[in-house]
Design a protein around this motif. Structure first.
Motif, PDB file in Angstrom:
ATOM      1  N   VAL A   1       0.841  -1.199   0.000  1.00 59.48           N
ATOM      2  CA  VAL A   1       0.000   0.000   0.000  1.00 59.48           C
ATOM      3  C   VAL A   1       0.875   1.248   0.000  1.00 59.48           C
ATOM      4  O   VAL A   1       0.624   2.202  -0.756  1.00 59.48           O
ATOM      5  N   GLN A   2       1.907   1.265   0.823  1.00 63.82           N
ATOM      6  CA  GLN A   2       2.828   2.405   0.846  1.00 63.82           C
ATOM      7  C   GLN A   2       3.483   2.611  -0.513  1.00 63.82           C
ATOM      8  O   GLN A   2       3.654   3.741  -0.982  1.00 63.82           O
ATOM      9  N   LEU A   3       3.880   1.498  -1.137  1.00 68.30           N
ATOM     10  CA  LEU A   3       4.551   1.577  -2.436  1.00 68.30           C
ATOM     11  C   LEU A   3       3.647   2.240  -3.477  1.00 68.30           C
ATOM     12  O   LEU A   3       4.072   3.155  -4.197  1.00 68.30           O
ATOM     13  N   VAL A   4       2.402   1.799  -3.543  1.00 66.20           N
ATOM     14  CA  VAL A   4       1.468   2.337  -4.538  1.00 66.20           C
ATOM     15  C   VAL A   4       1.104   3.790  -4.222  1.00 66.20           C
ATOM     16  O   VAL A   4       0.964   4.618  -5.134  1.00 66.20           O
ATOM     17  N   GLU A   5       0.947   4.111  -2.940  1.00 65.20           N
ATOM     18  CA  GLU A   5       0.614   5.496  -2.568  1.00 65.20           C
ATOM     19  C   GLU A   5       1.760   6.449  -2.867  1.00 65.20           C
ATOM     20  O   GLU A   5       1.543   7.589  -3.296  1.00 65.20           O
ATOM     21  N   GLN A   6       3.001   5.998  -2.652  1.00 66.09           N
ATOM     22  CA  GLN A   6       4.158   6.879  -2.873  1.00 66.09           C
ATOM     23  C   GLN A   6       4.497   7.004  -4.353  1.00 66.09           C
ATOM     24  O   GLN A   6       4.896   8.076  -4.814  1.00 66.09           O
ATOM     25  N   TRP A   7       4.317   5.909  -5.100  1.00 61.75           N
ATOM     26  CA  TRP A   7       4.600   5.924  -6.542  1.00 61.75           C
ATOM     27  C   TRP A   7       3.410   5.313  -7.281  1.00 61.75           C
ATOM     28  O   TRP A   7       3.423   4.119  -7.629  1.00 61.75           O
ATOM     29  N   PRO A   8       2.371   6.101  -7.558  1.00 60.79           N
ATOM     30  CA  PRO A   8       1.165   5.560  -8.203  1.00 60.79           C
ATOM     31  C   PRO A   8       1.430   4.913  -9.559  1.00 60.79           C
ATOM     32  O   PRO A   8       0.648   4.067 -10.014  1.00 60.79           O
ATOM     33  N   GLU A   9       2.525   5.292 -10.201  1.00 62.62           N
ATOM     34  CA  GLU A   9       2.838   4.739 -11.519  1.00 62.62           C
ATOM     35  C   GLU A   9       3.451   3.348 -11.465  1.00 62.62           C
ATOM     36  O   GLU A   9       3.640   2.703 -12.508  1.00 62.62           O
ATOM     37  N   VAL A  10       3.763   2.844 -10.265  1.00 63.69           N
ATOM     38  CA  VAL A  10       4.447   1.555 -10.148  1.00 63.69           C
ATOM     39  C   VAL A  10       3.613   0.455 -10.792  1.00 63.69           C
ATOM     40  O   VAL A  10       2.389   0.379 -10.619  1.00 63.69           O
ATOM     41  N   ASP A  11       4.258  -0.383 -11.597  1.00 61.08           N
ATOM     42  CA  ASP A  11       3.528  -1.460 -12.277  1.00 61.08           C
ATOM     43  C   ASP A  11       4.017  -2.853 -11.881  1.00 61.08           C
ATOM     44  O   ASP A  11       3.463  -3.858 -12.344  1.00 61.08           O
ATOM     45  N   ALA A  12       5.073  -2.926 -11.035  1.00 61.19           N
ATOM     46  CA  ALA A  12       5.563  -4.223 -10.556  1.00 61.19           C
ATOM     47  C   ALA A  12       6.271  -4.026  -9.226  1.00 61.19           C
ATOM     48  O   ALA A  12       6.928  -3.005  -9.008  1.00 61.19           O
TER      49      ALA A  12
END
Length: 347
Positions: free
Chosen positions: A243-254
């Motif tokens: 959740v932290q990863l997606v919130e900090q970098w919404p563009e993350v795809d993997a």
């Protein structure tokens, strides 16, 4: 398998007489200091303990009862007993030494170099005929003990730059680099990494380094790293970290997780939030645990033959022990174990 030329090798096992000479006292005084018997001044005790530390001396509690110096057991230290990879490694060691007359003494370090040091000192007082360690990072005192104790030493699950003696392992950094490159080939460009908050798990720290190296090699921009939880990271912590990863970098795809356990937790959190895997975000782990093969979707991971690491280390230890019993010593060996990226539905 690669055999390295002889380099730094364990010294002859230091004796109580060596400690006495270094401290400038009699062997009887050293004995009293170590066994806490008889009056000894604080200054004398300080000199003796300094000599003990410098020489890496360990009191032989079997002296006088084991004239053959064959204790009949070998020691193995692992970080955790509930990690299937390490339990498989122990199983491999056990199979290798079965029928040799040697018994296995097991210690758990909890990923702490301080606890490894305490366990080492305790085990070495019983004079094991050889020792197998997990990883190549040790406290300065542990290294002095290992270099001076005079028995075969094997480090596993790592490729230390300055091994104590023998090595059976692989590069954790290279394994994660291979995983990043594999995801790149499959079209992923915004790849993140989930790991622990400290370098307590040195193998996990090496995986983080491998991730950063691959991101630089592939010119994928700045690293996207979430450090969450004290190693080893749990399933629950993996869920919070994704959740932290997606919130900090919404563009993350993997997202690459430091282990399959944290990857499974991340996968379950994605299910709860309605994030399609791999439609919204791909997830990969490390270790090829059973949970990665049973998850839905099944998890992409890096597979290492943990059982074979243990069996190879056990067989090498037996050869080294036999040579020592005959008054000889085999040259230091490094066995590089293979790893492979296993692509599954999560990516």
């Amino acid at each position: 398998m690669a055999t390295d030329p002889p380099g730094r090798t364990p010294k002859s096992q230091p004796t109580m007489a060596d400690v006495a000479e270094r401290a400038g006292v009699s062997t009887m005084t050293v004995s009293r200091a170590l066994k806490k018997g008889g009056p000894i001044s604080d200054e004398t005790r300080r000199r003796i303990m300094a000599a003990v530390d410098e020489l890496g001396y360990v009191l032989d509690q079997t002296a006088g009862t084991l004239s053959s110096k064959r204790s009949g057991f070998v020691a193995t230290l692992i970080p955790s007993i509930n990690n299937s990879n390490f339990s498989d490694t122990v199983r491999g060691v056990s199979e290798a030494i079965e029928g040799s007359g040697l018994q296995l003494l097991l210690g758990r370090t909890d990923y702490l170099v301080e606890k490894e040091e305490t366990l080492l000192e305790s085990m070495l007082t019983r004079r094991p005929e050889g020792i197998i360690l997990t990883g190549g990072s040790h406290s300065p005192r542990s290294r002095r003990l290992l270099e001076s104790v005079g028995i075969p030493v094997i480090e596993t699950w790592d490729l230390p730059q300055e091994p104590v003696e023998h090595v059976v392992g692989f590069s954790n950094a290279a394994a994660i680099r291979a995983l990043v490159h594999d995801l790149y080939v499959r079209g992923y460009r915004n790849i993140g990494f989930i790991g622990g908050t400290s370098n307590r798990d040195t193998r996990g720290a090496d995986r983080r380094v491998g991730y950063s190296q691959a991101i630089t090699e592939l010119q994928l921009g700045p690293s996207r790293i979430i450090s969450f939880g004290s190693p080893p990271i749990s399933m629950e912590q993996g869920g919070e970290a994704i959740v932290q990863l997606v919130e900090q970098w919404p563009e993350v795809d993997a997202a690459i997780c430091v282990s399959d356990l944290s990857a499974f937790g991340a996968l379950m959190e994605c299910h709860r939030r309605g994030w399609a895997v791999p439609g919204r975000i791909a997830i990969a782990g490390f270790g090829d645990f059973e949970v990665s093969r049973c998850a839905h979707p099944r998890l992409t991971t890096v597979s290492v033959d943990a059982f074979e690491i243990g069996r190879t280390a056990g067989r090498l230890l037996l050869r080294a022990i036999e040579a020592r019993r005959e008054g000889q010593r085999i040259a230091p060996e490094t066995h590089k174990m293979p790893f492979r990226v296993i692509q599954r539905e999560s990516t």
